[in-house]
Design an enzyme around this catalytic site. Structure first.
Site, PDB file in Angstrom:
ATOM      1  CE  LYS A  30      -3.639   0.001   2.718  1.00 37.27           C
ATOM      2  NZ  LYS A  30      -5.035   0.320   2.559  1.00 37.27           N
ATOM      3  NE  ARG A 100      -6.673   3.792   5.054  1.00 39.51           N
ATOM      4  CZ  ARG A 100      -7.984   3.645   4.884  1.00 39.51           C
ATOM      5  NH1 ARG A 100      -8.519   2.460   4.843  1.00 39.51           N
ATOM      6  NH2 ARG A 100      -8.756   4.693   4.768  1.00 39.51           N
ATOM      7  N   GLY A 109      -7.944  -7.451   5.058  1.00 34.27           N
ATOM      8  CA  GLY A 109      -8.721  -7.452   6.302  1.00 34.27           C
ATOM      9  C   GLY A 109      -8.078  -8.172   7.471  1.00 34.27           C
ATOM     10  CG  MET A 111      -2.342  -7.156   9.809  1.00 35.81           C
ATOM     11  SD  MET A 111      -0.704  -6.685   9.331  1.00 35.81           S
ATOM     12  CE  MET A 111      -0.846  -6.545   7.578  1.00 35.81           C
ATOM     13  NE  ARG A 367      -5.718  -4.593  -2.716  1.00 41.46           N
ATOM     14  CZ  ARG A 367      -6.215  -4.840  -1.523  1.00 41.46           C
ATOM     15  NH1 ARG A 367      -5.433  -4.921  -0.495  1.00 41.46           N
ATOM     16  NH2 ARG A 367      -7.505  -4.993  -1.340  1.00 41.46           N
ATOM     17  CG  HIS A 485     -13.422 -11.320   4.555  1.00 38.39           C
ATOM     18  ND1 HIS A 485     -13.696 -12.599   4.951  1.00 38.39           N
ATOM     19  CD2 HIS A 485     -12.114 -11.114   4.786  1.00 38.39           C
ATOM     20  CE1 HIS A 485     -12.603 -13.145   5.423  1.00 38.39           C
ATOM     21  NE2 HIS A 485     -11.620 -12.261   5.347  1.00 38.39           N
ATOM     22  NE  ARG A 593       4.386 -45.588  -7.442  1.00 38.30           N
ATOM     23  CZ  ARG A 593       4.185 -44.276  -7.535  1.00 38.30           C
ATOM     24  NH1 ARG A 593       3.223 -43.805  -8.305  1.00 38.30           N
ATOM     25  NH2 ARG A 593       4.941 -43.430  -6.855  1.00 38.30           N
ATOM     26  CB  SER A 796      13.485 -42.318 -13.206  1.00 34.25           C
ATOM     27  OG  SER A 796      12.341 -41.621 -12.783  1.00 34.25           O
ATOM     28  N   GLY A 798      13.576 -41.246  -7.786  1.00 30.83           N
ATOM     29  CA  GLY A 798      12.405 -41.600  -6.982  1.00 30.83           C
ATOM     30  C   GLY A 798      12.525 -40.796  -5.697  1.00 30.83           C
ATOM     31  CB  THR A 799      12.183 -37.195  -5.091  1.00 30.74           C
ATOM     32  OG1 THR A 799      11.039 -37.124  -5.932  1.00 30.74           O
ATOM     33  CG2 THR A 799      13.408 -36.709  -5.818  1.00 30.74           C
ATOM     34  CB  CYS A 863       8.978 -40.987 -11.604  1.00 34.52           C
ATOM     35  SG  CYS A 863       9.962 -42.215 -10.729  1.00 34.52           S
ATOM     36  CE1 TYR A 883      10.947 -38.754 -16.658  1.00 33.04           C
ATOM     37  CE2 TYR A 883      12.821 -39.002 -18.128  1.00 33.04           C
ATOM     38  CZ  TYR A 883      11.985 -39.513 -17.142  1.00 33.04           C
ATOM     39  OH  TYR A 883      12.201 -40.759 -16.638  1.00 33.04           O
TER      40      TYR A 883
HETATM   41  C1  PEP Z   1       9.709 -42.828  -5.350  1.00 29.53           C
HETATM   42  O1  PEP Z   1      10.202 -43.470  -4.427  1.00 29.53           O
HETATM   43  O2  PEP Z   1       9.858 -41.614  -5.497  1.00 29.53           O
HETATM   44  C2  PEP Z   1       8.870 -43.497  -6.355  1.00 29.53           C
HETATM   45  C3  PEP Z   1       8.405 -42.861  -7.400  1.00 29.53           C
HETATM   46  O3  PEP Z   1       8.528 -44.790  -6.100  1.00 29.53           O
HETATM   47  P1  PEP Z   1       7.372 -45.230  -5.105  1.00 29.53           P
HETATM   48  O4  PEP Z   1       6.641 -43.994  -4.683  1.00 29.53           O
HETATM   49  O5  PEP Z   1       6.507 -46.170  -5.857  1.00 29.53           O
HETATM   50  O6  PEP Z   1       8.154 -45.869  -4.012  1.00 29.53           O
END
Ligand code: PEP
Ligand code: MG
Length: 937
Positions: A30, A100, A109, A111, A367, A485, A593, A796, A798-799, A863, A883
């Site tokens: 503001k 204000r 709204g 604060m 704004r 609001h 899977r 790939s 696998g997080t 993935c 990817y």
């Molecule tokens: C992973 O581990 O990130 C994965 C994609 O495999 P999953 O979730 O099937 O263990």
């Protein structure tokens, strides 16, 4: 010599300003924009902004201000006095101020605000003389007393009260009593004498309840107001809103002290809020609401249904009321000139607030306006077509999550036709929703927690309700306009919402809703069409969203695809999911899977037979029963993907997941399989693991039961052979899960190549198109990626597992402590949703670097669930992945996030983001894919 104190106070007004639009971090949104408007020569009531740094200091030093602040405020105040020609606290001609809040990012709204500061027993006669209106002056005074006692004397003083028991409500009740005694309905019907009497009663009640006198000194009022705004940064509402919106607590708020202008000085005065384009649809038309003879907050408070600013914006609810365009044509024209100037200057849709004081127009705020996802897309595409912004800017204007809204379900029009229409209100939030009625925010939150879809139904909402609004499937109010609001908040979230639905009679205490001669309770379903503002009785059928019908969306996604340098694939296990993924723009499947496939009734028996088999021969026999089913699965998916790459992962979960848990079912299974229950139990005991996530799963299964891998890859290759013979183009990528050492991978790859060779010979083929790679989901695999890439043709990430094993957090049990970790800021986000760049991200970067050192053309993707999280997609782009792969519904989100990443961090060093660079990068990416596709074994 003492060091010069930092600048804490920035003045604005009269065509000049100390600040600028770019100084949002210091001056808040503001304050920065008031300064900018002033510089642009737009009429802004003069004032000054106290910086966010002072807020941080104030918090740190428990309510003490930096020493130099007072002198800087005095100086800025004197400047305003000069510009307005009225001294603050002057008995004859007093200047009044509004105080204000204004954070970096808008928190509507959440604060506090105090208006009419400077009115005291000494200055009141001066105000009466100034405007010649005693009633107006006492009305301003009673508003000050109500606001100040609530905001400064109660809330900022940390006095906790029960809901509806606060000083403000007590004063409201005195006001209501007065109206009843005088036999009037509206505040405006009270006389000067009534208001004067009310002010005295208010002050008396304040003294009784709060044990303090209402301050009669302008300076005390001013500093009380400033402190209260700072305190409100840590108020309950603001903290809860910040949590939902992810706004850091360290930012703090600025305080804007500005000369008061009055929209409630009779029929020549007004106050309003407007948008330079329609915030719900994105249509290019000036859109707004106003009230004649009203003060600031009245429009957004949702107490009176406001009038449309222009003829074109009139709805059924406002048709009978005159517009600003017809009531004050000259001022409307001036406002149009200003909005056009502002939109052109800021190059974005603006949300503006104005006040007309006896025929003079003042701008109070501008704004960047909040908008629905649908509107964001339309505005971005149209502004780019108009030449107001560039295509990369248009891509940056839409938050990837906003696409979600287009992918939102809506009520089935056929069901709508047949449904009982209960009422119509204003269409404030997108899509459709259905749920049971919840009458309070707390109720909505607790019922939603149990998985019950609820619609929060309120006369109007207030910032106290945000938690329930967030939890509800939709919001419905009987009062308020499109800038109320409820409307603002719901639109910001892209949530279905209808406001100003006057036909609703809501009895919150008895949890009853009466409408259209029907009475409904908490167990009754209602359905909302948020795009048209229609409320129906019952639970209506919903339709899946079809974004491809939206031309602006298609255009934007085309630009995104031309710009991004990351490919986007989907995780899909069935031909239907695969087809859906392609419809959403997936360029391949990053993860199939295979385990889900074994739960189908036609094959779970063979799977279980295989698991309980005592000898290799028996196991092999059972596993081969699964082959035709698996082959069929792969034929379906490969075909649905029409030549796009499909990564098929070999069996991953521990075997006991496929066995029943209940004793009754174990007995049944033993009978079915022709084994003794005791023998089955013994086998189950053998399979039992203390830490199954770290147990006999992933490639460890394939190593110890090679026949499982043999069957799966045979199914993949026979499906490939069959489709190739039919002239279909297919590109399977065989992926080995949970690899930690090169030897594990080599063991599995030997089987894969051997079976491929067998299938080639059996089918008299020259070769089979396929590649073999691995998941990188065990930290050791990331650390030894250079070795693993000797065999793997692709990685790939696998997080999900990589996060689990890097932190040592069980992915299934993190819920037990994550909320505390987030609350205490031990973690910034849920690491299973947004990638932990510092730890897990470092492993990813290392694996990318070392993997490519061994194999420069190593194809790398992700993935895990992070593949559909915009922030993580940006990380993947920067880490050099080829990817990302995510669930089909997140594919469009990932496409846009990838485009934004390419704009922000174009991969080729030194290249400026833009059309040419984006095209070139896209062409290169396409060529690379084509080349890879052509590489056949
Ligand atoms: C992973 O581990 O990130 C994965 C994609 O495999 P999953 O979730 O099937 O263990
Ligand atoms: Mg995994």
């Amino acid at each position: 010599m003492a060091a010069k104190a930092p600048k804490y106070v920035y003045a604005f007004g009269g065509g000049t300003a100390d600040g600028r639009a770019e100084m949002k971090n210091l001056l808040g949104g503001k304050g920065a924009n008031l300064a900018e408007m002033s510089r642009l020569g737009i009429p802004v009531p003069p004032g000054f902004t106290i910086t966010t740094e002072v807020c941080a200091d104030f918090m740190k030093h428990k309510g003490a201000y930096p020493a130099a602040l007072k002198a800087q405020v005095d100086k800025a105040l004197a400047k305003v006095e000069k510009q307005m020609g009225r001294p603050f606290g002057d008995p004859a001609n007093p200047l009044l101020f509004s105080v204000r809040s204004g954070a970096r990012s808008s928190m509507p709204g959440m604060m506090e605000t105090v208006l009419n500061i400077g009115l005291t027993s000494r200055t009141l006669p001066g105000l009466i003389a100034q405007f010649g209106d005693e009633r107006f002056a006492y009305d301003a005074y009673r508003r000050l007393i109500m606001m100040y006692s609530d905001v400064v004397m109660e809330k900022a003083a940390g006095i906790e009260v029960e809901r509806d028991q606060g000083i403000r409500m007590q004063l409201e009740r005195i006001l209501e009593e007065k109206k009843r005694a005088r036999g009037v309905q509206l505040d405006t019907q009270l006389t000067a004498g009534d208001l004067k009497d009310l002010c005295e009663r208010f002050k008396k009640r304040i003294q009784e309840v709060l044990n303090k006198e209402f301050p009669d000194d302008p300076q005390e009022q001013l500093w009380g107001g400033i402190a209260a705004v700072f305190h409100s940064w840590n108020g309950k509402r603001a903290v809860s809103y910040r949590k939902i919106e992810g706004i850091p607590g360290e930012w703090g708020t600025a305080v804007n002290v500005q000369a008061m202008v009055f929209g409630n000085m009779g029929e020549e005065s007004a106050t309003g809020v407007a948008f330079t384009r329609d915030p719900a649809t994105g249509q290019r038309r000036f859109y707004g609401e106003f009230l004649i003879n009203a003060q600031g907050e009245d429009v957004v408070a949702g107490i009176r249904t406001p009038q449309s600013i222009n003829e074109i914006g009139k709805s059924d609810q406002t048709r009978h009321l005159s517009s600003l365009e017809s009531a004050m044509p000259k001022l409307y024209k001036q406002l149009v000139g200003i909005y056009k100037k502002l939109e052109k200057h800021y190059r974005d849709m603006q949300d503006i607030e104005f006040t007309i004081e006896r025929g003079t127009l003042w701008m109070l705020q501008t704004r960047v306006g909040k908008r629905t996802g649908t509107a964001a897309i339309r505005m971005a595409v149209e502004m780019a077509s108009e030449g107001l912004i560039s295509k990369p800017e248009a891509l940056m204007r839409v938050k990837p999550e906003q696409l979600d809204e287009l992918l939102h379900p809506m009520l089935d029009p056929a069901a709508e036709k047949a449904a009982v229409k209960l009422a119509t209100g204003l269409p404030a939030g997108p899509g459709g929703a259905t749920g049971k009625i919840a009458f309070t925010a707390d109720e909505a939150e607790s019922r939603a927690k149990t998985g019950e879809p609820v619609v929060l139904v309120r006369p109007e909402t207030s910032p106290e309700d945000v938690h329930g609004m967030h939890a509800a499937a939709a919001i419905l109010t009987s009062k308020g306009g499109m800038t109320s609001h409820a409307a603002l908040v719901a639109r910001g979230w892209g949530k279905c919402c209808i406001v100003g639905c006057g036909a609703l009679d809501i009895d919150t205490a008895n949890r009853r809703l009466t409408v259209n001669s029907r009475t409904l309770g908490p167990d009754d379903w209602i359905s909302l069409n948020g795009a048209r503002g229609v409320v129906y009785e019952g639970k209506l059928a919903m339709l899946e969203a079809d974004p491809e019908k939206n031309e602006d969306y298609r255009k934007l996604m085309k630009w995104a695809d031309q710009t991004r340098q990351l490919l986007v694939r989907a995780n899909a296990d069935t031909p239907e999911d695969a087809a859906q993924a392609v419809a959403f723009g997936a360029q391949g499947i990053g993860l199939t899977r295979t385990e889900h496939m074994f739960f189908a009734p036609d094959r779970i028996k063979a799977m279980r037979e295989m698991i309980v088999a005592e000898t290799e021969e028996a196991r092999r026999k059972a596993v081969m029963k699964l082959l035709p089913y698996q082959k069929n699965d792969f034929v379906g998916i490969l075909k649905a993907m029409g030549g796009r790459p499909v990564t098929i992962r070999l069996l991953d979960p521990p075997l006991h997941e496929f066995l029943p848990k209940e004793e009754r079912l174990v007995e049944e299974l033993a009978q079915e399989l022709g084994v003794r229950p005791a023998a089955l139990r013994a086998r189950m005991e053998q399979l039992h693991e203390l830490n199954p996530m770290l147990g006999h799963r992933g490639c460890r299964l394939g190593v110890s039961y090679p026949e499982i891998t043999e069957m799966q890859v045979r199914a993949i290759f026979e499906a490939t052979a069959e489709l190739t013979r039919q002239g279909e183009r297919v590109m399977p990528e065989v992926m080995v899960p949970l690899v930690g050492t090169l030897q594990e991978l080599d063991n599995q790859v030997e089987i894969i190549h051997r079976v491929a060779q067998e299938v080639v010979q059996e089918n008299a083929l020259r070769r089979l198109p396929y590649t073999v790679g691995t998941m990188i989901e065990v930290p050791r695999a990331a650390l030894t990626a250079g070795q693993i890439a000797q065999t793997a043709e692709f990685f790939s990430f696998g997080t999900n597992d990589l996060t689990q094993m890097t932190f040592g957090f069980s992915r299934d049990d993190i819920g037990g402590f994550l909320p505390y970790y987030l609350e205490q800021k031990i973690l910034p986000d849920d690491p299973f949703q947004t990638i932990d760049r510092i730890g897990v991200g470092r492993l990813v970067e290392l694996a990318v670097q070392e993997g490519r050192q061994t194999r420069p053309d190593l194809k790398i993707g992700i993935c895990g669930e992070h593949g559909g999280d915009p922030d993580s997609v940006m990380f993947c782009h920067r880490a050099g992945l080829n990817y990302v792969s995510c669930s089909p519904f997140r594919v469009p989100i990932a496409r846009l996030a990838a485009a934004q990443a390419a704009i922000l961090w174009p991969r080729k060093a030194g290249k400026k983001p833009g059309k040419k660079a984006a095209r070139k990068a896209e062409k290169k990416a396409a060529k690379k894919t084509a080349k890879k596709k052509a590489v056949k074994r």
